[in-house]
Design an enzyme around this catalytic site. Structure first.
Site, PDB file in Angstrom:
ATOM      1  N   TYR A   1       0.843  -1.198   0.000  1.00  0.00           N
ATOM      2  CA  TYR A   1       0.000   0.000   0.000  1.00  0.00           C
ATOM      3  C   TYR A   1       0.875   1.244   0.000  1.00  0.00           C
ATOM      4  O   TYR A   1       1.825   1.342   0.786  1.00  0.00           O
ATOM      5  CB  TYR A   1      -0.927   0.024   1.217  1.00  0.00           C
ATOM      6  CG  TYR A   1      -1.962   1.111   1.114  1.00  0.00           C
ATOM      7  CD1 TYR A   1      -3.174   0.881   0.479  1.00  0.00           C
ATOM      8  CD2 TYR A   1      -1.721   2.390   1.612  1.00  0.00           C
ATOM      9  CE1 TYR A   1      -4.125   1.888   0.352  1.00  0.00           C
ATOM     10  CE2 TYR A   1      -2.661   3.394   1.481  1.00  0.00           C
ATOM     11  CZ  TYR A   1      -3.857   3.140   0.848  1.00  0.00           C
ATOM     12  OH  TYR A   1      -4.787   4.134   0.708  1.00  0.00           O
TER      13      TYR A   1
ATOM     14  N   GLN B   1     -11.161  -0.251   1.381  1.00  0.00           N
ATOM     15  CA  GLN B   1     -11.544  -1.060   0.221  1.00  0.00           C
ATOM     16  C   GLN B   1     -10.325  -1.658  -0.466  1.00  0.00           C
ATOM     17  O   GLN B   1     -10.370  -2.799  -0.953  1.00  0.00           O
ATOM     18  CB  GLN B   1     -12.380  -0.231  -0.761  1.00  0.00           C
ATOM     19  CG  GLN B   1     -11.730   1.001  -1.326  1.00  0.00           C
ATOM     20  CD  GLN B   1     -11.936   2.243  -0.453  1.00  0.00           C
ATOM     21  OE1 GLN B   1     -12.269   2.138   0.724  1.00  0.00           O
ATOM     22  NE2 GLN B   1     -11.739   3.409  -1.048  1.00  0.00           N
TER      23      GLN B   1
ATOM     24  N   ASN C   1      -3.699   5.845   6.105  1.00  0.00           N
ATOM     25  CA  ASN C   1      -4.465   6.619   7.078  1.00  0.00           C
ATOM     26  C   ASN C   1      -5.154   5.696   8.084  1.00  0.00           C
ATOM     27  O   ASN C   1      -4.961   4.467   8.071  1.00  0.00           O
ATOM     28  CB  ASN C   1      -5.469   7.532   6.364  1.00  0.00           C
ATOM     29  CG  ASN C   1      -6.533   6.759   5.596  1.00  0.00           C
ATOM     30  OD1 ASN C   1      -6.765   5.573   5.827  1.00  0.00           O
ATOM     31  ND2 ASN C   1      -7.198   7.437   4.668  1.00  0.00           N
TER      32      ASN C   1
ATOM     33  N   SER D   1       2.518   9.751  11.772  1.00  0.00           N
ATOM     34  CA  SER D   1       3.970   9.761  11.751  1.00  0.00           C
ATOM     35  C   SER D   1       4.550  10.541  12.931  1.00  0.00           C
ATOM     36  O   SER D   1       3.964  11.513  13.403  1.00  0.00           O
ATOM     37  CB  SER D   1       4.463  10.372  10.440  1.00  0.00           C
ATOM     38  OG  SER D   1       5.818  10.078  10.233  1.00  0.00           O
TER      39      SER D   1
ATOM     40  N   GLN E   1       8.233  16.891   9.494  1.00  0.00           N
ATOM     41  CA  GLN E   1       7.382  15.842  10.067  1.00  0.00           C
ATOM     42  C   GLN E   1       5.950  16.333  10.225  1.00  0.00           C
ATOM     43  O   GLN E   1       4.990  15.613   9.937  1.00  0.00           O
ATOM     44  CB  GLN E   1       7.943  15.419  11.424  1.00  0.00           C
ATOM     45  CG  GLN E   1       7.383  14.123  11.946  1.00  0.00           C
ATOM     46  CD  GLN E   1       7.773  12.949  11.077  1.00  0.00           C
ATOM     47  OE1 GLN E   1       8.785  12.979  10.395  1.00  0.00           O
ATOM     48  NE2 GLN E   1       6.960  11.904  11.079  1.00  0.00           N
TER      49      GLN E   1
ATOM     50  N   HIS F   1       3.200  16.205   7.371  1.00  0.00           N
ATOM     51  CA  HIS F   1       2.636  14.917   6.954  1.00  0.00           C
ATOM     52  C   HIS F   1       1.131  14.872   7.162  1.00  0.00           C
ATOM     53  O   HIS F   1       0.376  14.395   6.312  1.00  0.00           O
ATOM     54  CB  HIS F   1       3.257  13.772   7.777  1.00  0.00           C
ATOM     55  CG  HIS F   1       4.433  13.122   7.130  1.00  0.00           C
ATOM     56  ND1 HIS F   1       4.345  12.368   5.992  1.00  0.00           N
ATOM     57  CD2 HIS F   1       5.731  13.097   7.491  1.00  0.00           C
ATOM     58  CE1 HIS F   1       5.545  11.905   5.668  1.00  0.00           C
ATOM     59  NE2 HIS F   1       6.398  12.335   6.565  1.00  0.00           N
TER      60      HIS F   1
ATOM     61  N   GLU G   1       8.728   6.673  16.231  1.00  0.00           N
ATOM     62  CA  GLU G   1       8.959   6.094  14.914  1.00  0.00           C
ATOM     63  C   GLU G   1      10.339   6.495  14.387  1.00  0.00           C
ATOM     64  O   GLU G   1      11.112   5.653  13.942  1.00  0.00           O
ATOM     65  CB  GLU G   1       7.870   6.584  13.955  1.00  0.00           C
ATOM     66  CG  GLU G   1       8.025   6.118  12.532  1.00  0.00           C
ATOM     67  CD  GLU G   1       7.011   6.771  11.602  1.00  0.00           C
ATOM     68  OE1 GLU G   1       6.812   6.229  10.501  1.00  0.00           O
ATOM     69  OE2 GLU G   1       6.431   7.815  11.958  1.00  0.00           O
ATOM     70  N   HIS G   2      10.634   7.791  14.416  1.00  0.00           N
ATOM     71  CA  HIS G   2      11.936   8.326  13.997  1.00  0.00           C
ATOM     72  C   HIS G   2      12.580   9.034  15.170  1.00  0.00           C
ATOM     73  O   HIS G   2      11.912   9.801  15.873  1.00  0.00           O
ATOM     74  CB  HIS G   2      11.792   9.338  12.861  1.00  0.00           C
ATOM     75  CG  HIS G   2      10.979   8.867  11.703  1.00  0.00           C
ATOM     76  ND1 HIS G   2       9.653   9.209  11.529  1.00  0.00           N
ATOM     77  CD2 HIS G   2      11.310   8.078  10.645  1.00  0.00           C
ATOM     78  CE1 HIS G   2       9.196   8.660  10.413  1.00  0.00           C
ATOM     79  NE2 HIS G   2      10.175   7.962   9.864  1.00  0.00           N
TER      80      HIS G   2
ATOM     81  N   ASP H   1      13.394   8.975   4.675  1.00  0.00           N
ATOM     82  CA  ASP H   1      12.129   8.930   3.943  1.00  0.00           C
ATOM     83  C   ASP H   1      12.356   8.709   2.453  1.00  0.00           C
ATOM     84  O   ASP H   1      11.565   8.038   1.788  1.00  0.00           O
ATOM     85  CB  ASP H   1      11.363  10.242   4.123  1.00  0.00           C
ATOM     86  CG  ASP H   1      10.439  10.225   5.329  1.00  0.00           C
ATOM     87  OD1 ASP H   1      10.328   9.165   5.973  1.00  0.00           O
ATOM     88  OD2 ASP H   1       9.836  11.269   5.627  1.00  0.00           O
TER      89      ASP H   1
ATOM     90  N   GLU I   1       2.205 -35.586  29.244  1.00  0.00           N
ATOM     91  CA  GLU I   1       1.161 -34.610  28.909  1.00  0.00           C
ATOM     92  C   GLU I   1      -0.198 -35.267  28.698  1.00  0.00           C
ATOM     93  O   GLU I   1      -1.176 -34.576  28.373  1.00  0.00           O
ATOM     94  CB  GLU I   1       1.569 -33.841  27.638  1.00  0.00           C
ATOM     95  CG  GLU I   1       2.802 -32.984  27.858  1.00  0.00           C
ATOM     96  CD  GLU I   1       3.222 -32.199  26.614  1.00  0.00           C
ATOM     97  OE1 GLU I   1       2.628 -32.428  25.529  1.00  0.00           O
ATOM     98  OE2 GLU I   1       4.125 -31.367  26.729  1.00  0.00           O
TER      99      GLU I   1
ATOM    100  N   HIS J   1      -0.003 -39.593  20.755  1.00  0.00           N
ATOM    101  CA  HIS J   1       1.322 -39.078  20.432  1.00  0.00           C
ATOM    102  C   HIS J   1       2.393 -40.109  20.806  1.00  0.00           C
ATOM    103  O   HIS J   1       3.333 -40.369  20.048  1.00  0.00           O
ATOM    104  CB  HIS J   1       1.594 -37.772  21.194  1.00  0.00           C
ATOM    105  CG  HIS J   1       0.963 -36.559  20.595  1.00  0.00           C
ATOM    106  ND1 HIS J   1      -0.400 -36.410  20.497  1.00  0.00           N
ATOM    107  CD2 HIS J   1       1.511 -35.434  20.061  1.00  0.00           C
ATOM    108  CE1 HIS J   1      -0.671 -35.239  19.941  1.00  0.00           C
ATOM    109  NE2 HIS J   1       0.482 -34.628  19.655  1.00  0.00           N
TER     110      HIS J   1
END
Length: 436
Positions: free
Chosen positions: A126, A183, A206, A229, A251, A254, A318-319, A352, A407, A412
């Site tokens: 994506y 979708q 998003n 972000s 940043q 964004h 994140e960064h 980036d 067990e 088994h």
């Protein structure tokens, strides 16, 4: 007195702001879309894509490989060269990661145990295309999938521009789905039109993309649940205020929900950065979004490097940028971040746009437990067991029989007994485990 562009905040306050990338509202809105595309396929996908403006009514929804190549051929030579250069750096880093993984063979009684590393067959990548088209995300995701060895790669991006289609061609994608949001994620997960169901879905998006990824995660592997972000800059008195402000604004533009944070060792730095923010916002085309992002972030003033490191680890951004006199020495002391940028020259923006490491990274404090997108996301470590000498494997079989009965799993135990050497009745040799 006017409110600060970048508010003063405490560490606990900022840490709280970075949680829950998937809201109940987003899940509630995404769920019926995902279910409709899962059951309705291409027709439902088109309905939502047209409703949300991904494509015009009746417009093309799928772009095959030939069309991607055509878009690349039409691209100006200098633009193509730039995309290819960025893709080459991403590929080089991904290839180095892939080379770090090796098959493993370990002797066991009577044979060998092995692991082998293989890619998944189908990946969905994506790339956001709403507020801004991001061909960089096309390269980051699809190039990495191909280096991992994925055979079938489709990119999904709403309203894909020529640059994104060309980037998909350079990355080696098989096609582009001109749809976004929940979708698109549902189409990748369950299949629609020429797209077969994916084995893994990756890439940022998003809140509805993120909610949909969570909803389909029982049917397909996902990379991570990426929220807004984030950038945290740990800076001392050597940091140039204009540069720090520029990095924070990069940043903040964004998304209004972005989280730019300054952790300042110099108590005078926040006011100097504040003045620079005000000055640079005057002619910034994305000023409205950036102002909202700044207001969502904040400043933390600390008294020592130790306190600064602790603040950064608590936020687990994140960064994380280190704009420090001793950045190289401080870097190994930090534990929690998606990607680290060491020194004034190593701006997050360079990450980036294709320095090499991936820019799809954990947010919302999840850097405490996971890393970013890499070739490893597309690989499976599968184990093999081969027994060549049944007599030599006797200790292994005996232990399996004993543990199975410990067990309470008699079938088994009997299955393991079938692997005993025919010359050795041995049932008496394998004592039953004491129960209770």
């Amino acid at each position: 007195m006017n409110a600060r562009l970048l508010p003063l905040r405490s560490v606990p306050e900022l840490a709280r702001r970075l949680r829950d990338p998937v809201s109940k509202q987003a899940l509630a809105e995404a769920a019926p879309i995902v279910d409709a595309v899962r059951t309705g396929g291409e027709a439902a996908l088109r309905e939502f894509a047209e409703r949300f403006g991904d494509v015009q009514p009746g417009a093309q929804l799928f772009h095959d490989r030939a069309e991607l190549d055509q878009a690349l051929a039409r691209l100006p030579t200098h633009e193509r060269a730039r995309l290819e250069r960025v893709a080459a750096r991403i590929q080089l880093f991904a290839e180095a990661q892939r080379a770090a993984l090796r098959p493993v063979t370990v002797p066991v009684p009577g044979g060998v145990a092995e692991h082998r590393i293989t890619p998944v067959e189908r990946a969905g990548c994506y790339a956001p295309g709403g507020r801004y088209a991001l061909p960089s995300s096309v390269l980051m995701t699809a190039v990495t999938a191909r280096v991992a060895g994925v055979r079938d790669v489709w990119v999904a991006s709403p309203r894909p521009q020529a640059l994104s289609l060309a980037a998909a061609a350079i990355a080696g994608a098989d096609g582009v789905l001109a749809a976004g949001g929940a979708q698109a994620i549902a189409a990748l997960a369950y299949g629609a039109g020429p797209i077969a169901p994916r084995d893994v879905i990756v890439g940022p998006g998003n809140r509805y993309v993120t909610a949909a990824k969570q909803l389909v995660s029982s049917a397909v592997t996902i990379d991570l649940l990426a929220g807004p972000s984030e950038l945290t800059i740990l800076a001392d008195d050597t940091a140039e205020p204009g540069r720090v402000a520029a990095d924070l604004l990069a940043q903040a533009e964004h998304d209004p929900d972005a989280v730019p944070v300054l952790v300042a060792l110099d108590p005078s730095l926040p006011d100097r950065v504040e003045a620079e923010l005000a000055r640079q916002l005057r002619d910034l085309p994305t000023a409205e979004t950036a102002r909202a992002g700044l207001a969502n972030g904040g400043v933390i003033v600390v008294a020592s490097v130790d306190e600064g490191v602790a603040a950064c680890d608590a936020v687990a951004p994140e960064h994380l940028q280190l704009d420090l006199r001793e950045a190289t020495a401080v870097a190994p002391r930090l534990a929690h971040y998606g990607a680290l940028f060491v020194g004034a020259g190593a701006a997050e923006v360079l990450g980036d746009y294709g320095a090499g490491p991936n820019h799809v990274l954990p947010t919302g404090g999840t850097a405490r437990s996971t890393g970013g997108l890499s070739v490893y996301t597309f690989l499976r470590v599968r184990t093999w067991l081969r027994i060549d000498d049944r007599a030599a494997a006797l200790p292994l079989v005996e232990d399996a029989i004993w543990l199975a009965r410990a067990e309470g799993l008699e079938a088994h135990a009997r299955s393991a007994e079938r692997r005993l050497p025919q010359a050795d009745p041995s049932l008496a040799r394998v004592p039953r485990a004491r129960s209770g």
